[in-house]
Design a protein around this motif. Structure first.
Motif, PDB file in Angstrom:
ATOM      1  N   ARG A  89       1.138  -1.204  -0.162  1.00  0.00           N
ATOM      2  CA  ARG A  89       0.621  -0.167   0.329  1.00  0.00           C
ATOM      3  C   ARG A  89       0.609   1.196  -0.318  1.00  0.00           C
ATOM      4  O   ARG A  89       1.890   1.264   0.264  1.00  0.00           O
ATOM      5  N   GLY A  90       0.640   2.364  -0.759  1.00  0.00           N
ATOM      6  CA  GLY A  90       1.310   3.336  -0.400  1.00  0.00           C
ATOM      7  C   GLY A  90       2.105   3.499  -1.965  1.00  0.00           C
ATOM      8  O   GLY A  90       2.105   2.483  -2.270  1.00  0.00           O
ATOM      9  N   SER A  91       2.367   4.999  -2.513  1.00  0.00           N
ATOM     10  CA  SER A  91       2.396   5.216  -3.487  1.00  0.00           C
ATOM     11  C   SER A  91       4.031   4.602  -3.959  1.00  0.00           C
ATOM     12  O   SER A  91       4.487   4.293  -3.876  1.00  0.00           O
ATOM     13  N   ARG A  92       4.909   5.133  -2.922  1.00  0.00           N
ATOM     14  CA  ARG A  92       6.593   5.317  -2.146  1.00  0.00           C
ATOM     15  C   ARG A  92       6.258   3.582  -2.523  1.00  0.00           C
ATOM     16  O   ARG A  92       7.735   2.220  -2.920  1.00  0.00           O
ATOM     17  N   ALA A  93       5.613   2.289  -1.945  1.00  0.00           N
ATOM     18  CA  ALA A  93       6.161   1.322  -1.273  1.00  0.00           C
ATOM     19  C   ALA A  93       5.441   0.527  -2.988  1.00  0.00           C
ATOM     20  O   ALA A  93       6.210  -0.286  -3.880  1.00  0.00           O
TER      21      ALA A  93
ATOM     22  N   THR B 217     -10.175   6.142  -3.965  1.00  0.00           N
ATOM     23  CA  THR B 217      -9.037   4.564  -3.151  1.00  0.00           C
ATOM     24  C   THR B 217     -10.587   5.173  -2.207  1.00  0.00           C
ATOM     25  O   THR B 217     -10.742   5.918  -1.454  1.00  0.00           O
TER      26      THR B 217
ATOM     27  N   ASP C 217      -9.105   6.241   0.698  1.00  0.00           N
ATOM     28  CA  ASP C 217      -7.771   7.061   1.799  1.00  0.00           C
ATOM     29  C   ASP C 217      -8.323   8.541   1.289  1.00  0.00           C
ATOM     30  O   ASP C 217      -9.442   9.166   1.421  1.00  0.00           O
ATOM     31  N   ASP C 218      -8.845   8.844  -0.144  1.00  0.00           N
ATOM     32  CA  ASP C 218      -9.525   9.384  -0.791  1.00  0.00           C
ATOM     33  C   ASP C 218     -10.794   9.594   0.184  1.00  0.00           C
ATOM     34  O   ASP C 218     -11.192  10.595   0.172  1.00  0.00           O
TER      35      ASP C 218
END
Length: 302
Positions: free
Chosen positions: A170-174, A240, A242-243
């Motif tokens: 999860r998450g853009s960096r991951a 998403t 989160d959004d």
């Protein structure tokens, strides 16, 4: 034994193919994340289908064919059987999609991950060698069994890791880091399988028939661009989890602020009403507003 060159255009084809593998993996992992958040079976199926197109079509098959454009065998032209080439693309998308269904529907567990990774890995390896089998040239192709086994093992491990990432990252960096790792795995599988190949030249054989690489390159690139555009649009158009949580939080804060403003306005109105209806202050003026009473001195003006 014919001389084989895997990099006839230098580092252009391996770098470009790695970039495609990373792009497809990145989009596929994002789509897999949306599939995890989907509330209905239909929505989950839709996102898994997009993830299969991204990973199987772009990250694996398009990477494979782009890398093949740098492949050259001395003394012969290389042509491609178009139906077999298209079939290899369909297989890549299908096995990844089925693997995602095995892993993504129901409770996630290691047996599901291993079975899905084994199924997809063997399918991807089969796609790879089917795509290589679509090549036509003046020569006989042989393979080194140990390198073939190594490429199949890499494919199975890469597919298993990809599915684990698809259900956990999860998450853009991951997701970006995972896509970079998947790009290396896909490229490693491809070039290991290509290293297993040897060609025995047959100069007297008929000229190969089929499409050359440059003929297939344009439609492939158009398909890649179209698929990437569709995936980006689908990802941007669908919020998403989160959004949605952020939107709900902002809506709650806006409602609280509006309620506070209404309460403040009500208190101000009540205070003004209290001032208007309160006891008259002594001013030395009659209550009927007719002016000062003759002979009476105001308490305020002496």
């Amino acid at each position: 034994m014919a001389t084989i060159d895997h990099f006839q255009y230098g580092w252009i084809t391996p770098v470009l193919s790695y970039g495609l593998a990373v792009l497809g993996s990145f989009l596929g992992l994002l789509c897999a994340a949306r599939a995890r958040e989907a509330q209905t079976t239909g929505r989950r199926t839709w996102w898994i289908s997009l993830a299969a197109w991204a990973i199987g079509g772009t990250a694996i098959w398009t990477m494979h064919f782009t890398a093949m454009l740098g492949f050259r065998v001395s003394g012969t032209q290389i042509r491609y059987n178009v139906p077999i080439t298209v079939l290899s693309a369909v297989i890549a998308v299908a096995v990844v999609g089925i693997g995602l269904v095995i892993v993504g529907f129901g409770r996630v567990s290691w047996p599901r991950l291993i079975f899905g990774g084994l199924f997809a890995g063997l399918g991807v390896a089969g796609m790879h060698y089917l795509g290589m089998g679509a090549m036509r040239m003046r020569g006989r192709v042989d393979y080194t069994p140990s390198l073939v086994a190594a490429s199949v093992l890499i494919a199975v491990v890469a597919a298993t890791v990809a599915f684990w990432l698809a259900v956990n990252v999860r998450g853009s960096r991951a997701v970006t880091g995972a896509a970079l790792v998947m790009g290396f795995a896909v490229s490693g599988m491809h070039y290991t399988g290509m290293a297993a190949m040897s060609v025995h030249a047959m100069p007297t054989a008929p000229a190969p028939s089929g499409a050359n690489g440059s003929t297939l390159l344009l439609p492939i690139m158009l398909i890649v661009v179209f698929v990437a555009f569709v995936l980006f649009y689908a990802l941007l158009a669908s919020p998403t989890e989160d959004d949605r949580a952020a939107s709900l939080y902002l809506a709650d804060r806006a409602a609280e602020r509006a309620a506070a403003d209404r309460a403040a306005a009500d208190r101000t109105g009540a205070d003004r009403a209290a001032v208007r209806t309160g006891p008259d202050r002594p001013t030395g003026y009659p209550t009927n507003g007719a002016g000062p009473v003759p002979g009476r001195r105001s308490r305020y003006f002496g």
